[in-house]
Enzyme design. Structure first.
Site, PDB file in Angstrom:
ATOM      1  CD  GLU A 240      35.302  47.337  50.622  1.00 24.73           C
ATOM      2  OE1 GLU A 240      35.504  47.389  49.176  1.00 24.73           O
ATOM      3  OE2 GLU A 240      34.461  46.720  51.010  1.00 24.73           O
TER       4      GLU A 240
ATOM      5  N   GLY B 293      37.909  45.056  41.178  1.00 25.92           N
ATOM      6  CA  GLY B 293      38.567  44.690  40.180  1.00 25.92           C
ATOM      7  C   GLY B 293      38.567  45.629  39.042  1.00 25.92           C
TER       8      GLY B 293
ATOM      9  CB  ILE C  77      36.047  38.682  38.354  1.00 25.05           C
ATOM     10  CG1 ILE C  77      34.644  38.799  38.190  1.00 25.05           C
ATOM     11  CG2 ILE C  77      36.822  38.522  36.866  1.00 25.05           C
ATOM     12  CD1 ILE C  77      33.939  37.739  37.857  1.00 25.05           C
TER      13      ILE C  77
ATOM     14  CG  MET D  14      31.971  40.517  44.432  1.00 20.92           C
ATOM     15  SD  MET D  14      32.860  39.421  45.507  1.00 20.92           S
ATOM     16  CE  MET D  14      31.856  38.100  45.836  1.00 20.92           C
ATOM     17  CD  GLU D  15      30.215  44.083  47.925  1.00 16.80           C
ATOM     18  OE1 GLU D  15      30.960  44.596  47.387  1.00 16.80           O
ATOM     19  OE2 GLU D  15      30.644  42.841  48.155  1.00 16.80           O
TER      20      GLU D  15
ATOM     21  CG  ASP E  95      41.830  42.778  42.112  1.00 16.71           C
ATOM     22  OD1 ASP E  95      41.235  43.233  43.127  1.00 16.71           O
ATOM     23  OD2 ASP E  95      41.068  42.203  41.025  1.00 16.71           O
TER      24      ASP E  95
HETATM   25  N1  ADE Z   1      36.673  43.212  44.603  1.00 15.10           N
HETATM   26  C1  ADE Z   1      38.089  43.570  44.497  1.00 15.10           C
HETATM   27  N2  ADE Z   1      38.546  42.951  43.463  1.00 15.10           N
HETATM   28  C2  ADE Z   1      37.471  42.232  43.105  1.00 15.10           C
HETATM   29  C3  ADE Z   1      37.376  41.203  42.012  1.00 15.10           C
HETATM   30  N3  ADE Z   1      38.430  40.971  41.311  1.00 15.10           N
HETATM   31  N4  ADE Z   1      36.165  40.632  41.696  1.00 15.10           N
HETATM   32  C4  ADE Z   1      35.123  40.980  42.292  1.00 15.10           C
HETATM   33  N5  ADE Z   1      35.071  41.826  43.377  1.00 15.10           N
HETATM   34  C5  ADE Z   1      36.261  42.280  43.554  1.00 15.10           C
END
Ligand code: ADE
Length: 230
Positions: A11, A77, A153, A173-174, A197
């Site tokens: 990233e 996501g 997730i 997540m951050e 995703d």
């Molecule tokens: N980063 C990229 N895809 C993610 C997901 N599905 N859940 C949490 N963090 C992510």
């Protein structure tokens, strides 16, 4: 000086490779890279995945380098049906979806001490990010809440719950931890995410397939931002 934080090397590495007059400074397990990025003094760091890693890095960055603003960039996501792989999301606010003291009377997601569910992102920086992202071809740009938690997730029902509670456009997540640390220190903050995703049952396949391209896109937006701002 501006601050840029991503969780994973993929990233950040396009930007890291473009830093001139580079100097590395290590604080704990965080390696900060300083120098000139597209003519701007910058500090960059790969913080590691998850809220605590992100908060520690942001805290160290702010106390050591005093950046005028901090941007958390990378992949995410999708938070809802209308957001697709390849789309870009610019946060108006970040939430910590796994913070939950509701059994003792608080709203779900309320972050103790700062007593906020939605941690605001800087309006001026977010508007500049939207402009910089709009210059990418074939990329749709969304603005809204980005939801952060210490979980990848990959179930539609989990995504639906986070969307129902917070109206999230993206899950990651951050961002909520970077925004939290910035809020505590009154440092303007941005969160920029490119969707890798759908945060559903296909994420285990989609994430490895699309992360590199999505990560490249969010770094391209930062390049556009710094060039337009120079
Ligand atoms: N980063 C990229 N895809 C993610 C997901 N599905 N859940 C949490 N963090 C992510």
């Amino acid at each position: 000086m501006i601050g840029l934080i991503g969780a994973m090397a993929v990233e950040m590495e396009d930007l890291m490779n473009k830093v001139e007059d580079r100097r590395d400074i290590t604080i704990g397990t965080d390696k900060f890279v300083t120098g000139k990025l597209f003519g701007k003094e910058a500090v960059l760091c790969v913080c590691g995945v998850g809220k605590v890693n992100a908060a520690l890095c942001t805290q160290s960055m702010i106390t050591r380098f005093a950046p005028e603003w901090v941007l958390n960039l990378g992949v995410a996501g999708a938070g809802e049906e209308g957001v697709s792989i390849g789309d870009m999301v610019v946060a108006t606010a970040a939430v910590q979806h796994d913070m939950d003291t509701s059994p003792i009377g608080d709203p779900v997601g309320m972050v103790s001490k700062i007593n906020l569910v939605e941690i605001p992102c800087d309006k001026t920086l977010s508007e500049k990010l939207v402009r910089a992202a709009s210059a990418l071809t074939d990329v749709r740009v969304h603005t809204g809440v980005i939801a952060t938690g210490d979980q990848f997730i990959n179930k539609g029902e989990d995504r639906a719950r986070i969307h129902r509670l917070f109206g999230a456009k993206a899950v990651e997540m951050e961002g909520g931890a970077v925004a939290h640390a910035c809020y505590v220190h009154q440092v303007p903050c941005g969160v920029l995410r490119s969707v890798s995703d759908q945060a559903d049952g296909h994420s285990d396949m989609d994430y490895p397939t699309f992360t590199r391209l999505a990560a490249a896109h969010s770094q391209q937006v930062v390049e556009n931002l710094l060039r337009q701002d120079a």
